[in-house]
Design an enzyme around this catalytic site. Structure first.
Site, PDB file in Angstrom:
ATOM      1  CE  LYS A 106      -1.792   1.707   4.016  1.00  0.00           C
ATOM      2  NZ  LYS A 106      -1.732   3.168   4.176  1.00  0.00           N
ATOM      3  CG  ASN A 107       2.465   2.764   3.566  1.00  0.00           C
ATOM      4  OD1 ASN A 107       1.281   3.054   3.365  1.00  0.00           O
ATOM      5  ND2 ASN A 107       2.981   2.653   4.773  1.00  0.00           N
ATOM      6  NE  ARG A 155      -1.713  12.073   8.254  1.00  0.00           N
ATOM      7  CZ  ARG A 155      -1.516  13.351   8.526  1.00  0.00           C
ATOM      8  NH1 ARG A 155      -2.482  14.051   9.054  1.00  0.00           N
ATOM      9  NH2 ARG A 155      -0.361  13.915   8.295  1.00  0.00           N
ATOM     10  CB  CYS A 203      -4.903  11.125  11.703  1.00  0.00           C
ATOM     11  SG  CYS A 203      -3.361  10.353  12.133  1.00  0.00           S
ATOM     12  NE  ARG A 227       0.436  10.243  10.318  1.00  0.00           N
ATOM     13  CZ  ARG A 227       0.056   9.162   9.676  1.00  0.00           C
ATOM     14  NH1 ARG A 227      -1.054   8.551  10.007  1.00  0.00           N
ATOM     15  NH2 ARG A 227       0.783   8.671   8.703  1.00  0.00           N
ATOM     16  N   PRO A 228       1.905  16.607  11.431  1.00  0.00           N
ATOM     17  CG  PRO A 228       3.768  17.769  12.227  1.00  0.00           C
ATOM     18  CD  PRO A 228       2.898  16.577  12.510  1.00  0.00           C
ATOM     19  CB  VAL A 229       1.986  18.284   5.850  1.00  0.00           C
ATOM     20  CG1 VAL A 229       1.282  16.939   5.920  1.00  0.00           C
ATOM     21  CG2 VAL A 229       0.977  19.420   5.898  1.00  0.00           C
ATOM     22  CG  ASP A 230       6.395  20.874   9.909  1.00  0.00           C
ATOM     23  OD1 ASP A 230       5.889  19.730   9.954  1.00  0.00           O
ATOM     24  OD2 ASP A 230       7.445  21.176  10.512  1.00  0.00           O
ATOM     25  CG  ASP A 261       3.144   1.529   9.456  1.00  0.00           C
ATOM     26  OD1 ASP A 261       2.717   2.355  10.283  1.00  0.00           O
ATOM     27  OD2 ASP A 261       3.245   1.781   8.235  1.00  0.00           O
ATOM     28  CB  ILE A 313       7.292   7.066  14.572  1.00  0.00           C
ATOM     29  CG1 ILE A 313       8.507   6.168  14.412  1.00  0.00           C
ATOM     30  CG2 ILE A 313       6.988   7.848  13.300  1.00  0.00           C
ATOM     31  CD1 ILE A 313       9.732   6.792  13.809  1.00  0.00           C
ATOM     32  NE  ARG A 360      -7.404   4.197   5.436  1.00  0.00           N
ATOM     33  CZ  ARG A 360      -6.663   5.088   6.059  1.00  0.00           C
ATOM     34  NH1 ARG A 360      -6.934   5.407   7.308  1.00  0.00           N
ATOM     35  NH2 ARG A 360      -5.661   5.681   5.462  1.00  0.00           N
TER      36      ARG A 360
HETATM   37  C1  UD1 Z   1       4.323   7.016   6.484  1.00  0.00           C
HETATM   38  C2  UD1 Z   1       3.484   5.784   6.254  1.00  0.00           C
HETATM   39  C3  UD1 Z   1       2.922   5.273   7.570  1.00  0.00           C
HETATM   40  C4  UD1 Z   1       4.051   5.084   8.576  1.00  0.00           C
HETATM   41  C5  UD1 Z   1       4.919   6.317   8.674  1.00  0.00           C
HETATM   42  C6  UD1 Z   1       6.154   6.110   9.536  1.00  0.00           C
HETATM   43  C7  UD1 Z   1       2.641   6.124   4.003  1.00  0.00           C
HETATM   44  C8  UD1 Z   1       1.471   6.422   3.137  1.00  0.00           C
HETATM   45  N1  UD1 Z   1       2.409   6.116   5.327  1.00  0.00           N
HETATM   46  O1  UD1 Z   1       3.458   8.013   7.011  1.00  0.00           O
HETATM   47  O2  UD1 Z   1       2.245   4.056   7.336  1.00  0.00           O
HETATM   48  O3  UD1 Z   1       3.491   4.785   9.845  1.00  0.00           O
HETATM   49  O4  UD1 Z   1       5.377   6.728   7.386  1.00  0.00           O
HETATM   50  O5  UD1 Z   1       6.918   5.066   9.045  1.00  0.00           O
HETATM   51  O6  UD1 Z   1       3.726   5.859   3.532  1.00  0.00           O
HETATM   52  N2  UD1 Z   1       6.534  14.893  10.605  1.00  0.00           N
HETATM   53  C9  UD1 Z   1       6.693  16.234  10.841  1.00  0.00           C
HETATM   54  N3  UD1 Z   1       6.527  17.129   9.816  1.00  0.00           N
HETATM   55  C10 UD1 Z   1       6.216  16.709   8.551  1.00  0.00           C
HETATM   56  C11 UD1 Z   1       6.061  15.336   8.300  1.00  0.00           C
HETATM   57  C12 UD1 Z   1       6.229  14.451   9.349  1.00  0.00           C
HETATM   58  O7  UD1 Z   1       6.966  16.640  11.971  1.00  0.00           O
HETATM   59  O8  UD1 Z   1       6.086  17.570   7.672  1.00  0.00           O
HETATM   60  C13 UD1 Z   1       6.699  13.914  11.705  1.00  0.00           C
HETATM   61  C14 UD1 Z   1       5.416  13.126  12.006  1.00  0.00           C
HETATM   62  O9  UD1 Z   1       4.562  13.830  12.871  1.00  0.00           O
HETATM   63  C15 UD1 Z   1       5.971  11.862  12.632  1.00  0.00           C
HETATM   64  C16 UD1 Z   1       7.299  11.664  11.873  1.00  0.00           C
HETATM   65  O10 UD1 Z   1       7.601  12.913  11.282  1.00  0.00           O
HETATM   66  O11 UD1 Z   1       6.250  12.062  13.987  1.00  0.00           O
HETATM   67  C17 UD1 Z   1       7.258  10.620  10.805  1.00  0.00           C
HETATM   68  O12 UD1 Z   1       6.121  10.804   9.996  1.00  0.00           O
HETATM   69  P1  UD1 Z   1       6.126  10.477   8.444  1.00  0.00           P
HETATM   70  O13 UD1 Z   1       7.280   9.595   8.101  1.00  0.00           O
HETATM   71  O14 UD1 Z   1       5.944  11.724   7.681  1.00  0.00           O
HETATM   72  O15 UD1 Z   1       4.802   9.607   8.297  1.00  0.00           O
HETATM   73  P2  UD1 Z   1       3.916   9.534   7.011  1.00  0.00           P
HETATM   74  O16 UD1 Z   1       4.781   9.781   5.823  1.00  0.00           O
HETATM   75  O17 UD1 Z   1       2.690  10.360   7.199  1.00  0.00           O
END
Ligand code: UD1
Length: 416
Positions: free
Chosen positions: A22-23, A92, A116, A121-124, A304, A326, A396
């Protein structure tokens, strides 16, 4: 609403074929946005998240033809660079459309995902990276509105390892002007699978699989064919299940090399595991020993798989310490396991699991994808009947899980 009814206590035996990841599939579906030519994908899993991503791509103008596990995507008439809230809030990973849309069309409007179940889970870091490449980004009415004439290559250091962040920026950089350096990049195998697909489409990428990825932007990409890598988390879930229930199974169409941390832990628990190029055999004929786990970015133990290992530890001999580094709120399965008779204490980001002799079936509720998998494992070992509610979470991310488990001898059925 559909539920899963499990009568536990049976060992698992037989062969199971692992589906595409999936990922890896989700970012690779978004890579189709990067070219006007057709991207043909094989080994695409049948999952609700894939359906959601196809809906998202369709309303942007992407056409899709699906035949079983093969999917042909064409973004030749891409005209609507919008990912609406309705779809983003259910998945997401929709944020993965941001980089490709912006770099191909010069504009993207993607809803902010919001919170969530497993944390903020920010996207900054996605946004900062695109800004470093010259994008103008405004947050308007809950949407990320990004514009750029043509993105420019940049050196981008991410202070947290982010999987989708790395993927988004890598996809943005392939059509940028000049060289992009992604530092402290995610090393997850799914990032490598995406890079391999992009390279087949004409991208110039080096260093994927390490923490520094270098991308030389090109003017256009072309069509390609790619097979999605096998799902390492589905593989790990079956391995953890058989270690908990006992039995003897063989996993086909998998990639053992992507699961070193998980396999090592299961050996510590007492399982006998052998692997060849694309298969893993596992046998377990005794009560598992408890195993400590600490989640961290790849190649360390995956977050995961944390919930499934807590399920395994509930009936192991001894006490296990499971630390989640994480996500800040990823222990919601614990209270459901307690309903089945598990003994678990939570202290901050650590769960202390005291192994008990047996679990007893009860009604429980799934709270997120991997929590659902954890409850399935617990149901398979519990005495009596376990009824899992809200299994839409499971659909999912697990391709026909109950059919695969029935074929392995489990007593499990879907009911309304
Ligand atoms: C992806 C996986 C998810 C997995 C996760 C960690 C997909 C679709 N999903 O989620 O199944 O559990 O990796 O292996 O591939 N963070 C920030 N700022 C950002 C982005 C992330 O602070 O802009 C933080 C998050 O809050 C978290 C950490 O970074 O604490 C890791 O998150 P991230 O690797 O981004 O997870 P996803 O990519 O959403």
């Amino acid at each position: 609403m559909q539920k899963l009814k499990i009568r536990g206590g049976k060992p698992l035996r037989g062969d199971v074929r692992i589906s595409g990841a999936k990922n890896a599939a989700l970012p690779i579906l978004c890579a189709s946005l990067l070219t006007a030519e057709t991207l043909t994908l094989r080994n695409v899993p049948q999952l609700n998240d894939i359906g959601t991503m196809l809906k998202l791509l369709a309303q942007m103008g992407v056409t899709a033809q699906r035949d079983g596990e093969t999917l042909a995507l064409n973004a030749g008439s891409l005209d609507n660079p919008v990912a609406p809230y309705d779809l983003v809030k259910t998945m997401r990973a929709s944020i993965l459309a941001l980089g490709p849309l912006l770099t191909r069309l010069g504009e993207a409007k993607v809803s902010l995902p919001g919170g969530c179940a497993i944390g903020a889970r920010p996207v900054d870091l996605h946004i900062k990276g695109l800004e470093a490449m010259g994008a103008t980004i405004r947050i308007e009415a809950g949407y990320i509105h990004a514009t750029a004439k043509r993105l420019k290559g940049a050196r981008i250091f991410m202070d947290t390892v982010t999987v989708t962040g790395t993927e988004n920026l890598m996809m943005a950089a392939v059509l940028a002007d000049g060289r992009t350096l992604l530092e402290n990049a995610a090393r997850e195998p799914e990032v490598v699978d995406l890079a391999d697909c992009l390279i087949k489409m004409g991208a110039r990428i080096q260093g994927h699989g390490s923490d520094t990825i270098t991308i030389e932007g090109v003017a256009t990409l072309h069509g390609a064919a790619h097979a999605i890598m096998p799902d390492r988390i589905e593989t790990g879930t079956f391995l953890a299940a058989v270690t908990a229930t006992g039995g003897d199974i063989r996993l086909l169409n998998t990639q053992p090399g992507t699961l070193d941390a998980v396999i090592e832990k299961l050996r510590d628990a007492g399982a006998t595991i052998a692997s060849s190029a694309d298969q893993i055999s596992i046998a377990m004929h005794k009560r598992p020993l408890s195993i400590n786990v600490r989640t961290a970015p790849y190649p360390a133990f995956p977050t995961d798989m944390q919930a499934q290992f807590i399920a395994l530890n509930t009936i192991a001999s001894g006490t296990a310490v499971v630390t989640e580094t994480i996500f800040e709120n990823r222990f919601m399965h614990v209270q459901e396991l307690v309903r089945l008779g598990a003994r678990i204490d939570i202290e901050g980001n650590t769960a202390i699991v005291h192994g008990v002799d047996k679990l007893t079936g009860a009604a429980v509720m799934a709270t997120d994808l991997r929590a659902s998998a954890c409850l399935v494992i617990a149901g398979l070992v519990a005495e009596g009947e376990t009824l899992i509610d809200r299994i839409y979470h499971l659909d999912r991310g697990y391709d026909h899980i109950e059919k695969k488990l029935v074929a392995l001898g489990a007593d499990i059925e879907r009911c309304n």
